[in-house]
Motif scaffolding. Structure first.
Motif, PDB file in Angstrom:
ATOM      1  N   ALA A   1     -29.948   3.801  -1.119  1.00 46.95           N
ATOM      2  CA  ALA A   1     -30.341   2.498  -0.578  1.00 46.95           C
ATOM      3  C   ALA A   1     -29.317   2.017   0.458  1.00 46.95           C
ATOM      4  CB  ALA A   1     -30.481   1.479  -1.703  1.00 46.95           C
ATOM      5  N   GLN A   2     -28.033   2.247   0.186  1.00 44.02           N
ATOM      6  CA  GLN A   2     -26.988   1.867   1.135  1.00 44.02           C
ATOM      7  C   GLN A   2     -27.079   2.689   2.413  1.00 44.02           C
ATOM      8  OE1 GLN A   2     -23.633   2.457  -1.456  1.00 44.02           O
ATOM      9  NE2 GLN A   2     -23.475   0.274  -1.951  1.00 44.02           N
ATOM     10  N   LEU A   3     -27.540   3.932   2.311  1.00 42.17           N
ATOM     11  CA  LEU A   3     -27.715   4.778   3.494  1.00 42.17           C
ATOM     12  C   LEU A   3     -28.720   4.157   4.447  1.00 42.17           C
ATOM     13  CD1 LEU A   3     -27.459   7.394   5.166  1.00 42.17           C
ATOM     14  CD2 LEU A   3     -29.174   8.403   3.639  1.00 42.17           C
TER      15      LEU A   3
ATOM     16  N   PHE B   1     -35.733  11.406   0.902  1.00 40.29           N
ATOM     17  CA  PHE B   1     -35.337  10.435  -0.117  1.00 40.29           C
ATOM     18  C   PHE B   1     -35.098  11.177  -1.431  1.00 40.29           C
ATOM     19  CE2 PHE B   1     -36.886   7.811  -3.685  1.00 40.29           C
ATOM     20  CZ  PHE B   1     -35.933   6.810  -3.664  1.00 40.29           C
ATOM     21  N   ASP B   2     -36.005  12.074  -1.773  1.00 39.63           N
ATOM     22  CA  ASP B   2     -35.842  12.869  -2.996  1.00 39.63           C
ATOM     23  C   ASP B   2     -34.626  13.797  -2.895  1.00 39.63           C
ATOM     24  OD1 ASP B   2     -38.091  11.692  -4.128  1.00 39.63           O
ATOM     25  OD2 ASP B   2     -39.441  13.287  -3.445  1.00 39.63           O
ATOM     26  N   LYS B   3     -34.449  14.431  -1.738  1.00 35.06           N
ATOM     27  CA  LYS B   3     -33.323  15.343  -1.561  1.00 35.06           C
ATOM     28  C   LYS B   3     -31.990  14.600  -1.601  1.00 35.06           C
ATOM     29  CE  LYS B   3     -35.869  18.824   1.040  1.00 35.06           C
ATOM     30  NZ  LYS B   3     -35.973  19.586   2.297  1.00 35.06           N
TER      31      LYS B   3
ATOM     32  N   LEU C   1     -27.253  18.118   4.754  1.00 30.65           N
ATOM     33  CA  LEU C   1     -28.596  17.648   4.433  1.00 30.65           C
ATOM     34  C   LEU C   1     -29.022  16.535   5.390  1.00 30.65           C
ATOM     35  CD1 LEU C   1     -30.944  17.871   2.404  1.00 30.65           C
ATOM     36  CD2 LEU C   1     -29.763  16.156   1.016  1.00 30.65           C
ATOM     37  N   TYR C   2     -28.133  15.584   5.631  1.00 25.46           N
ATOM     38  CA  TYR C   2     -28.441  14.480   6.536  1.00 25.46           C
ATOM     39  C   TYR C   2     -28.671  14.987   7.958  1.00 25.46           C
ATOM     40  CZ  TYR C   2     -28.272   9.974   8.859  1.00 25.46           C
ATOM     41  OH  TYR C   2     -28.587   8.872   9.619  1.00 25.46           O
ATOM     42  N   ASN C   3     -27.843  15.916   8.412  1.00 34.68           N
ATOM     43  CA  ASN C   3     -28.009  16.471   9.760  1.00 34.68           C
ATOM     44  C   ASN C   3     -29.338  17.207   9.895  1.00 34.68           C
ATOM     45  OD1 ASN C   3     -25.566  15.418  10.637  1.00 34.68           O
ATOM     46  ND2 ASN C   3     -24.443  17.266  10.131  1.00 34.68           N
ATOM     47  N   GLU C   4     -29.738  17.905   8.853  1.00 39.46           N
ATOM     48  CA  GLU C   4     -31.047  18.578   8.844  1.00 39.46           C
ATOM     49  C   GLU C   4     -32.165  17.532   8.965  1.00 39.46           C
ATOM     50  OE1 GLU C   4     -33.497  20.434   5.230  1.00 39.46           O
ATOM     51  OE2 GLU C   4     -31.657  21.548   5.688  1.00 39.46           O
ATOM     52  N   PHE C   5     -32.047  16.462   8.195  1.00 37.14           N
ATOM     53  CA  PHE C   5     -33.022  15.368   8.247  1.00 37.14           C
ATOM     54  C   PHE C   5     -33.103  14.779   9.656  1.00 37.14           C
ATOM     55  CE2 PHE C   5     -33.307  10.636   7.906  1.00 37.14           C
ATOM     56  CZ  PHE C   5     -34.671  10.549   7.675  1.00 37.14           C
ATOM     57  N   ILE C   6     -31.962  14.519  10.253  1.00 38.57           N
ATOM     58  CA  ILE C   6     -31.915  13.923  11.590  1.00 38.57           C
ATOM     59  C   ILE C   6     -32.556  14.858  12.616  1.00 38.57           C
ATOM     60  CG2 ILE C   6     -30.343  13.230  13.443  1.00 38.57           C
ATOM     61  CD1 ILE C   6     -30.747  11.194  11.162  1.00 38.57           C
TER      62      ILE C   6
ATOM     63  N   ALA D   1     -30.555  10.364  15.437  1.00 41.38           N
ATOM     64  CA  ALA D   1     -29.247  10.938  15.640  1.00 41.38           C
ATOM     65  C   ALA D   1     -28.992  12.119  14.735  1.00 41.38           C
ATOM     66  CB  ALA D   1     -28.189   9.882  15.394  1.00 41.38           C
ATOM     67  N   GLY D   2     -28.064  12.921  15.133  1.00 38.25           N
ATOM     68  CA  GLY D   2     -27.654  14.059  14.332  1.00 38.25           C
ATOM     69  C   GLY D   2     -26.741  14.958  15.132  1.00 38.25           C
ATOM     70  N   THR D   3     -26.265  15.962  14.478  1.00 32.18           N
ATOM     71  CA  THR D   3     -25.375  16.901  15.119  1.00 32.18           C
ATOM     72  C   THR D   3     -26.109  18.215  15.315  1.00 32.18           C
ATOM     73  OG1 THR D   3     -23.577  15.887  13.910  1.00 32.18           O
ATOM     74  CG2 THR D   3     -23.113  17.972  14.975  1.00 32.18           C
TER      75      THR D   3
END
Length: 171
Positions: free
Chosen positions: A142-144, A129-131, A76-81, A25-27
Motif C-alpha cells: 500500500a505504501q508503494l 500486486f500479488d507478486k 520485480l519492480y523493474n520488470e513491472f515497470i 519508469a524503470g531501469t
C-alpha cells in the motif's frame, strides 16, 4: 527531506521526459528514448539514471525496505515497470491518430483497442500486486502505491522550478 542529486536547471530541460519516465519508469539494460528504440544522448541518459537512483532511494526509505526485501523487490519492480511502459507506449500510439481523418469504424476500433490496453494495465497491476505481496508486507505494498504517486508529484514540482518542500495540505 529528500534531496534530488540533480540541478533544477537540468530538470527543466527534461520536464516532459521526466513526467513520462515517472508515469512509466524503470531501469533498462540499454538506455533508449520513447518511440522506435532510438538511443538517447548521453546527458539525457545520465539524468534518467539519476532520476532512477533518486526513485530507488525514495522508495527504499518510504517503504523501509530491508536489504533482503530490496534485493528481491527491485528486480520485480523493474520488470513491472518495463511491462507497464510497453502498455503505455501502445496507448500513446493509439491516441496520436487524428480523429478528423478517421472513419467511424476506425474510431470505434481505436477506442476498443484503448479500452483493451487499459484493461491490460489493470490486469498487470493486479498480477504484480500479488507478486509484490510475496516480497513485501501488505502495508508496504500500500505504501508503494502512495510512494509512486508522491515521487511523481515531487519530481513534477521540482521540474516546474519549485524545489522547496511541498506546500502544507498538498499530499
Amino acid at each position: 527531506m529528500f534531496v534530488f542529486p540533480f540541478s533544477v536547471r537540468a530538470t527543466r530541460r527534461l520536464a516532459l521526459a521526466a513526467a513520462l519516465v515517472l508515469v512509466a519508469a524503470g531501469t533498462q539494460a540499454q538506455v533508449f528514448g520513447p518511440g522506435p528504440r532510438r538511443p538517447m544522448r548521453a546527458a539525457q541518459a545520465e539524468r534518467l539514471t539519476q532520476l532512477d537512483n533518486a526513485r530507488i532511494a525514495f522508495f527504499t526509505t518510504r517503504l523501509s525496505l530491508t536489504q533482503d526485501q530490496a534485493q528481491r523487490f527491485w528486480p520485480l519492480y523493474n520488470e513491472f515497470i518495463m511491462r507497464r511502459r510497453e502498455l503505455n507506449r501502445t496507448g500513446r500510439l493509439l491516441k496520436r491518430e487524428q480523429i478528423e481523418t478517421l472513419t467511424d469504424q476506425q474510431i470505434r476500433d481505436n477506442l476498443t483497442q484503448t479500452y483493451a490496453t487499459r484493461q491490460q494495465e489493470l490486469n498487470l497491476e493486479k498480477d504484480y500486486f500479488d507478486k509484490f505481496q510475496r516480497v513485501l508486507s501488505l502495508r508496504q505494498v500500500a505504501q508503494l502505491l502512495a510512494a509512486e504517486r508522491d515521487f511523481t508529484k515531487e519530481v513534477i514540482r521540482r521540474v516546474a522550478g519549485n524545489p522547496g518542500p511541498a506546500p502544507v495540505g498538498t499530499e
